[in-house]
Design a protein around this motif. Structure first.
Motif, mmCIF file in Angstrom:
data_model
loop_
_atom_site.group_PDB
_atom_site.id
_atom_site.type_symbol
_atom_site.label_atom_id
_atom_site.label_comp_id
_atom_site.label_asym_id
_atom_site.label_seq_id
_atom_site.Cartn_x
_atom_site.Cartn_y
_atom_site.Cartn_z
ATOM 1 N N GLU A 1 42.531 -10.947 -37.723
ATOM 2 C CA GLU A 1 42.016 -9.836 -38.525
ATOM 3 C C GLU A 1 40.902 -9.063 -37.828
ATOM 4 N N HIS A 2 39.973 -9.800 -37.185
ATOM 5 C CA HIS A 2 38.775 -9.151 -36.630
ATOM 6 C C HIS A 2 38.656 -9.243 -35.108
ATOM 7 N N GLY A 3 39.448 -10.107 -34.481
ATOM 8 C CA GLY A 3 39.352 -10.274 -33.034
ATOM 9 C C GLY A 3 38.187 -11.138 -32.596
ATOM 10 N N THR A 4 37.545 -11.796 -33.543
ATOM 11 C CA THR A 4 36.365 -12.623 -33.251
ATOM 12 C C THR A 4 36.489 -13.978 -33.943
ATOM 13 N N GLY A 5 35.604 -14.903 -33.541
ATOM 14 C CA GLY A 5 35.582 -16.228 -34.156
ATOM 15 C C GLY A 5 35.859 -17.347 -33.177
ATOM 16 N N ALA A 6 36.425 -17.007 -32.006
ATOM 17 C CA ALA A 6 36.748 -18.024 -30.998
ATOM 18 C C ALA A 6 36.030 -17.703 -29.697
ATOM 19 N N ILE A 7 36.036 -18.653 -28.769
ATOM 20 C CA ILE A 7 35.455 -18.441 -27.446
ATOM 21 C C ILE A 7 36.569 -18.443 -26.402
ATOM 22 N N ASN A 8 36.333 -17.748 -25.304
ATOM 23 C CA ASN A 8 37.335 -17.562 -24.262
ATOM 24 C C ASN A 8 37.307 -18.739 -23.288
ATOM 25 N N VAL A 9 37.977 -19.818 -23.643
ATOM 26 C CA VAL A 9 37.965 -21.037 -22.835
ATOM 27 C C VAL A 9 38.589 -20.808 -21.462
ATOM 28 N N ASP A 10 39.812 -20.316 -21.427
ATOM 29 C CA ASP A 10 40.507 -20.148 -20.150
ATOM 30 C C ASP A 10 39.813 -19.130 -19.255
ATOM 31 N N GLY A 11 39.213 -18.113 -19.844
ATOM 32 C CA GLY A 11 38.527 -17.092 -19.056
ATOM 33 C C GLY A 11 37.227 -17.571 -18.444
ATOM 34 N N CYS A 12 36.745 -18.751 -18.877
ATOM 35 C CA CYS A 12 35.478 -19.274 -18.373
ATOM 36 C C CYS A 12 35.621 -20.673 -17.775
ATOM 37 N N ARG A 13 36.852 -21.076 -17.486
ATOM 38 C CA ARG A 13 37.044 -22.386 -16.855
ATOM 39 C C ARG A 13 36.379 -22.430 -15.487
#
Length: 404
Positions: free
Chosen positions: A211-223
C-alpha cells in the motif's frame, strides 16, 4: 517521480538531477510543518547530540519530541527513521523519538578505532595542584609523528595540536605515585544510530509494503559482500518445533553462491583495532570516517574556514575531564561532524524504497543529500545555519553534476 521545488537559487533547477532535491533554509520545526502528511519514505539524519560542542547553540540539547513528532507526521506509515547520537546522550535521543510515537526497532553501532581519548591524567593533576615539578625521563610519540600532516601548524592547525613528541615524566609526589595510570574517560570508539519505525498503517507488513512502499528494510541491497559456494541445508520452521526434534517440520533452504552476508546492527571502519577485536571483520559492512576529499568535494570554490575537531565529545566534556581542547584546522567544509558518504549511502539504501524520498531535518553540510542523490533517491534537506546550508548546496550540486 515527484519533483520538489528548490528553496535555493534558480540556476540549480537547470540540473536535471536537482529537480528531485529540495533544500530548505530555516528552523527544522517550522520548515517541517510545510511538508504534507505521509509524504516521505525515510528519515536519515545526524542531529545535534546535546553535548554543547564548542559552545554551539545548536548542540545544547538533543532534538525535542515536537521535532520527532513532525518527522512522524510526514513519514509514510511504516517509514523508518535512522538517527545518529552520542554515547552519553543516546538514551535521551531514543526516549524522545519513542515519545513522539515511533517504535524503536534496533540500534546500529558504528565502530571505529580512530577516536581520541579526552582523559585527564590524574597523577599529573595531583602534582600540578601540589606545585611539584615532575622529572622528564624521555619522550613519547604523539599523533603528529604517526600522522606527519597533522604536525604543528600543518593544514592551519594551532601550534600545540598533535605534537610529534611529548615529554615522558614520572610522579613527583607520593600521592601522584598512588594514582599513576588513572584517568577520567574512555577512548571513543562508536556512535550509536537509533533505528525506529512509524507504526504500520495496515494490519501486516506485507499489506503495508504493497500500500505505502514502506515498512521493510532492504536486506539484499545491503548485504556484505563475501565469496562462498552455494549450499542447501535444513532450516527450522517456526511454525513447527524450532528445537529440531521434529525434522519433518523443518524446511529446506537453498543459498546461492556468493550471496552476501545478512546486514548486521554493527558497522565498522575496517581499522586494525577493529579487525583484531572482531577477528573476522569481513562479516560486517565497513566504512571509515570521512576523508578530506569526501568532506571538501564540491566545495572547491569556497574559502578556508576554521574547523573544530569533535570525537563524540565536546569542549564542555573535555574541560570536565581536565583536557585542553584546542585542536583546530582550516577546511572549506568546516562542519565538525561530517559523516562519510559511503556510510550515508548504505543507511539510505537500507530503509528507502527505489526512487523514494529521503528527509534529513538536520542537513548540516549535506552528507545525507549527497548520498541520496548518488543512490538515485529524492531528497529533502533542512538546515538552520546559512553557512552550512551553502556548503550542503555546493556538495549536493557538484554530486548531481557528476552523474550527468
Amino acid at each position: 517521480m515527484a519533483k520538489w521545488e528548490l528553496d535555493i537559487p534558480s540556476f540549480l533547477t537547470q540540473n536535471r538531477r536537482m529537480d528531485n532535491v529540495r533544500l530548505m533554509l530555516g528552523d527544522c520545526l517550522e520548515r517541517l510543518r510545510e511538508l504534507p502528511d505521509n509524504s516521505v519514505d525515510s528519515v536519515v539524519t545526524d542531529p545535534p547530540y546535546g553535548l554543547s560542542f564548542m559552545g554551539k547553540k545548536w548542540d545544547y540539547d538533543v532534538p525535542s519530541v515536537e521535532v520527532w513528532a513532525e518527522c512522524l507526521r510526514v513519514l509514510k506509515p511504516g517509514g523508518h527513521l535512522l538517527a545518529f547520537a552520542g554515547t552519553r546522550t543516546q538514551h535521551r535521543m531514543a526516549v524522545r523519538i519513542e515519545d513522539a510515537g515511533f517504535e524503536i526497532r534496533d540500534m546500529i553501532a558504528w565502530v571505529y578505532g580512530s577516536g581520541f581519548p579526552k582523559s585527564l591524567d590524574v597523577s599529573k593533576a595531583i602534582d600540578k595542584a601540589a606545585g611539584a615539578e615532575r622529572e622528564v625521563v624521555g619522550k613519547v610519540s604523539g599523533m603528529g609523528k604517526q600522522n606527519p600532516e597533522w604536525n604543528g601548524t600543518a593544514q592551519g592547525r594551532t601550534e600545540n595540536s598533535f605534537k610529534p613528541e611529548y615529554d615522558a615524566t614520572i610522579p613527583a609526589t607520593e600521592a601522584a605515585k598512588q594514582w599513576q595510570g588513572w584517568g577520567t574517560a574512555l577512548k571513543p570508539a562508536l556512535e550509536p544510530i537509533t533505528v525506529a519505525r512509524k507504526p504500520l498503517g495496515e494490519k501486516t507488513v506485507a499489506a503495508n509494503v504493497l500500500e505505502h512502499g514502506t515498512g521493510a528494510i532492504n536486506v539484499d541491497g545491503c548485504r556484505v559482500e563475501c565469496k562462498r559456494p552455494a549450499a542447501t541445508y535444513l532450516q527450522p520452521d517456526i511454525r513447527g518445533n524450532a528445537y529440531n526434534s521434529e525434522r519433518d517440520k523443518r524446511r529446506v533452504a537453498e543459498v546461492p553462491a556468493n550471496l552476501g552476508r545478512w546486514p548486521a546492527n554493527l558497522i565498522h571502519d575496517s581499522g586494525d583495532e577493529v579487525e583484531s577485536l572482531l577477528n573476522s571483520a569481513a562479516r560486517f559492512f565497513y566504512c571509515a570516517k570521512a576523508s578530506k576529499k569526501d568532506r571538501d568535494e564540491g566545495c572547491e570554490g569556497m574559502p578556508l574556514q576554521a574547523s573544530y575537531m569533535v570525537e563524540n565529545g565536546s569542549k564542555t566534556a573535555a574541560a570536565a575531564n581536565g583536557v585542553r581542547y584546542d585542536r583546530t584546522t582550516r577546511q572549506r567544509n568546516n562542519h565538525p561532524t561530517v559523516k562519510p558518504t559511503d556510510l550515508m549511502r548504505y543507511l539510505c539504501r537500507l530503509v528507502t524504497p527505489p526512487e523514494g524520498i529521503v528527509l534529513d531535518p538536520f542537513m548540516g553540510s549535506g552528507s545525507t543529500g549527497k548520498a541520496a542523490v548518488l543512490e538515485e533517491f529524492q531528497f529533502i534537506g533542512i538546515e538552520r545555519d546559512e553557512s552550512y546550508f551553502k556548503i550542503a548546496r555546493s556538495r549536493i550540486e557538484a554530486t548531481s553534476e557528476r552523474l550527468f
